[in-house]
Design a protein around this motif. Structure first.
Motif, PDB file in Angstrom:
ATOM      1  N   GLN A  46      -3.440  -4.316   6.005  1.00  0.00           N
ATOM      2  CA  GLN A  46      -2.524  -3.919   6.393  1.00  0.00           C
ATOM      3  C   GLN A  46      -1.318  -4.719   6.608  1.00  0.00           C
ATOM      4  O   GLN A  46      -0.183  -4.477   6.661  1.00  0.00           O
ATOM      5  CB  GLN A  46      -2.636  -2.853   7.414  1.00  0.00           C
ATOM      6  N   GLY A  47      -1.707  -5.856   7.091  1.00  0.00           N
ATOM      7  CA  GLY A  47      -0.976  -6.904   7.537  1.00  0.00           C
ATOM      8  C   GLY A  47      -1.448  -8.259   7.830  1.00  0.00           C
ATOM      9  O   GLY A  47      -2.626  -8.579   7.688  1.00  0.00           O
ATOM     10  N   SER A  57      -0.207  -4.409  15.553  1.00  0.00           N
ATOM     11  CA  SER A  57       0.793  -4.075  14.586  1.00  0.00           C
ATOM     12  C   SER A  57       2.291  -4.269  15.016  1.00  0.00           C
ATOM     13  O   SER A  57       3.238  -4.364  14.111  1.00  0.00           O
ATOM     14  CB  SER A  57       0.740  -2.715  14.292  1.00  0.00           C
ATOM     15  N   ASP A  90       2.927  -9.072  10.345  1.00  0.00           N
ATOM     16  CA  ASP A  90       3.590  -9.170   9.342  1.00  0.00           C
ATOM     17  C   ASP A  90       3.240  -8.116   8.260  1.00  0.00           C
ATOM     18  O   ASP A  90       2.091  -8.040   7.866  1.00  0.00           O
ATOM     19  CB  ASP A  90       3.710 -10.345   8.360  1.00  0.00           C
ATOM     20  N   PRO A  91       4.042  -6.703   8.122  1.00  0.00           N
ATOM     21  CA  PRO A  91       3.120  -5.675   7.511  1.00  0.00           C
ATOM     22  C   PRO A  91       3.235  -6.033   5.683  1.00  0.00           C
ATOM     23  O   PRO A  91       2.703  -5.103   4.991  1.00  0.00           O
ATOM     24  CB  PRO A  91       4.102  -4.699   7.705  1.00  0.00           C
ATOM     25  N   GLU A  92       3.981  -7.012   5.136  1.00  0.00           N
ATOM     26  CA  GLU A  92       3.861  -7.450   3.805  1.00  0.00           C
ATOM     27  C   GLU A  92       3.431  -8.793   3.407  1.00  0.00           C
ATOM     28  O   GLU A  92       4.077  -9.538   2.839  1.00  0.00           O
ATOM     29  CB  GLU A  92       5.314  -6.994   3.303  1.00  0.00           C
TER      30      GLU A  92
END
Length: 578
Positions: A301-302, A328, A332-334
């Protein structure tokens, strides 16, 4: 009773040579000098001969004599200019005689020091013999050092790390039944990688069957020695066997094709865990630079970076603000996600397409989204560099396109992938008379021009371009517009060839020269013959049959020069396959 002095005085010591061959090279990497006593006596065997020397305290005398005898014989036999001479010395003898006498022997026998390799044997314990300085002195003089019989005796990996040898020779005991033993194969693969990391070249001894040789090639072993290649002989003019076909192997795409090889397991967190837990992980594992964030099913997820987390906690009231916040909040989500099924070349292209100058030195390796481990950019770059070096070693020196070995491997891999492709043979008509009349320099210019045209018109990430040699090129075309590319190639060559003719020859339609019978005749202008064979998963053709069909297609193309290319008839393909 026979003595070492008597054997030396009677000139009963002889030297045999066994080649060490390298994949893809016509001449051997080197020859190991092997001492033998008088024939039809117990001391013909090197083991018995040197056992006698040790038992009578004459080991130094015998080994020095064998070293000098090997150098003299090697020089006398006019060895290939780049081949090395490997000579065994025990640690105690090397320590006793020192470096300077060895260097002086190379000068006496007019052998460049770089062509001599001292193999340090492991037939005795080396615990009390300091060798590091001696090895460094040998290497400073240009003399190579090999650690012999790795794994057979006392020193093993520790000596490898201490001495930093130029070569490491694996003992024959690890080769026995290696074709059937996945454990031995994994062991050898790990040693190959260790050799790459330490800068040593890896040699496997005791290769007695072609199946062993083939298995080792598939693992990435480049240098081998043993009866499967050649028996020890008194001469260097040994006829070497053809290298066995390398089994479907990914060494041409980074040793192991899939990205799973780069996986480094690291701890993970879930998105709702507090940042305080991440801080504790970073504090307990100081080498950990990032923590992947996954969900309950392990889907990535990150990514949480150490620097980013510590920067926030260092702010005023940072601990109070962020310690209870979920991961979260700061992750970094990407992050860069790489599928484990990709090969290093595909991944390098993907990373280039990211076009991110601030790219991390790591990435997440996943299997259908499920996190497996971290991958490090430095390891990927090293693998790709090694791949490019290997390809360069087998490239045609004139055009720098892949040569014979990569061509055959590329065909095998294309068949194994069970995806349709077109195998193409490009050949120049009337090239030999052009070469004879106009000279090799002009002939080389024509070949280079054709290679450039191939790159321009047929070059594509999915296509393969290879140069067999001379004016012969092999292509593997997978791009859907293959036909149009070949037609444009043909047209471009017809335009480009004019620069290689004088105006009078061009207007005459050819050059005048002598044919094979010595008669004067007009040879037509150069033309490009292109033979094509289509392959699909239902054609049931192996590499040998496919090449046979390609040979026929080339002949048909040379006979019929009105079309841009000649496509081999499907019925003939089926007939050949049958």
């Amino acid at each position: 009773m026979t003595s070492i002095e008597q054997l030396l005085a009677d000139n009963h010591i002889s030297i045999l040579f066994q080649p060490i061959v390298s994949a893809g090279h016509a001449s051997p990497l080197g020859y190991e000098a092997l001492a033998r006593g008088p024939q039809f006596t117990p001391y013909f065997s090197a083991g018995a001969l040197f056992a006698l020397a040790r038992a009578t305290a004459k080991q130094t005398l015998l080994e020095q004599h064998c070293l000098e005898l090997a150098l003299a014989r090697f020089q006398q036999l006019a060895s290939p200019s780049r081949s090395r001479l490997f000579v065994n010395l025990s640690p105690s003898v090397l320590f006793q005689i020192g470096v300077n006498p060895i260097y002086q022997l190379t000068q006496r026998y007019n052998l460049a020091p770089e062509r001599l390799v001292i193999e340090i044997t492991e037939q005795q314990s080396q615990e009390e013999i300091p060798l590091s300085n001696l090895v460094a002195e040998l290497q400073h003089c240009g003399i190579g050092v090999a650690l012999d019989d790795l794994g057979s005796a006392f020193s093993g990996l520790r000596r490898w790390m201490e001495l930093k040898p130029d070569y490491v020779k694996l003992d024959r005991c690890f080769v026995t039944d290696i074709e059937q033993s996945t454990q031995r194969q994994r062991f050898v693969s790990q040693l190959i990688r260790l050799a790459q990391d330490t800068g040593s070249q890896f040699i496997v001894e005791g290769v007695e069957t072609r199946s062993q040789w083939q298995c080792l090639l598939g693992l990435g072993v480049r240098h081998v020695q043993g009866f499967a290649i050649a028996c020890p002989a008194a001469d260097l003019a040994i006829e070497l066997p053809e290298m066995p076909p390398i089994p479907h192997s990914e060494i041409w795409e980074g040793n192991l094709r899939k990205m799973r090889q780069f996986v480094h397991p690291v701890p993970t967190l879930t998105a709702n865990q507090p940042c305080q837990q991440a801080l504790e992980l970073f504090n307990t594992q100081l080498n950990l630079q990032c923590i992947p964030v996954v969900d309950a099913q392990g889907i990535a997820q990150g990514l949480l970076r150490r620097e980013q987390l510590l920067t926030r906690f260092a702010e005023r009231f940072g601990h109070a603000l962020y310690s209870r916040q979920p991961v979260s909040r700061l992750m970094d989500p990407e992050p860069i996600l790489i599928e484990s099924s990709l090969d290093p070349l595909q991944v390098s292209q993907q990373l280039l397409e990211q076009n991110n100058l601030d790219m991390d030195s790591w990435f997440l390796i996943c299997e259908q989204g499920r996190f497996l481990g971290l991958g490090y950019l430095s390891e990927l770059v090293r693998q790709l560099t090694e791949y490019k070096i290997r390809m360069a070693q087998h490239a045609n020196p004139l055009t720098l396109l892949p040569g014979n070995v990569p061509i055959h491997m590329a065909i095998e891999q294309a068949i194994d992938k069970q995806q349709a492709f077109y195998l193409v043979y490009c050949d120049l008509n009337h090239f030999k008379p052009y070469n004879d009349v106009c000279g090799y320099d002009r002939g080389d210019q024509v070949i280079c021009q054709l290679a450039d045209l191939l790159r321009h018109h047929v070059g594509h990430p999915h296509n393969f371009l290879g140069h067999l040699g001379g004016d012969d090129f092999i292509l593997i075309l997978k791009a859907s517009d293959w036909s149009g590319r070949l037609e444009r190639l043909q047209h471009a060559f017809q335009q480009a060839r004019r620069q290689f003719y004088r105006e009078a020859d061009w207007l005459r339609g050819g050059i005048e020269g002598l044919d094979r019978d010595g008669n004067k005749r007009l040879f037509p202008l150069l033309t490009l013959a292109i033979g094509v064979v289509a392959w699909s998963d239902d054609s049931d053709m192996n590499r040998s049959q496919l090449i046979d069909a390609l040979t026929v297609a080339k002949k048909r193309a040379k006979q019929n020069q009105t079309a841009s290319y000649w496509l081999f008839d499907c019925e003939e393909v089926a007939l050949l396959a049958g």
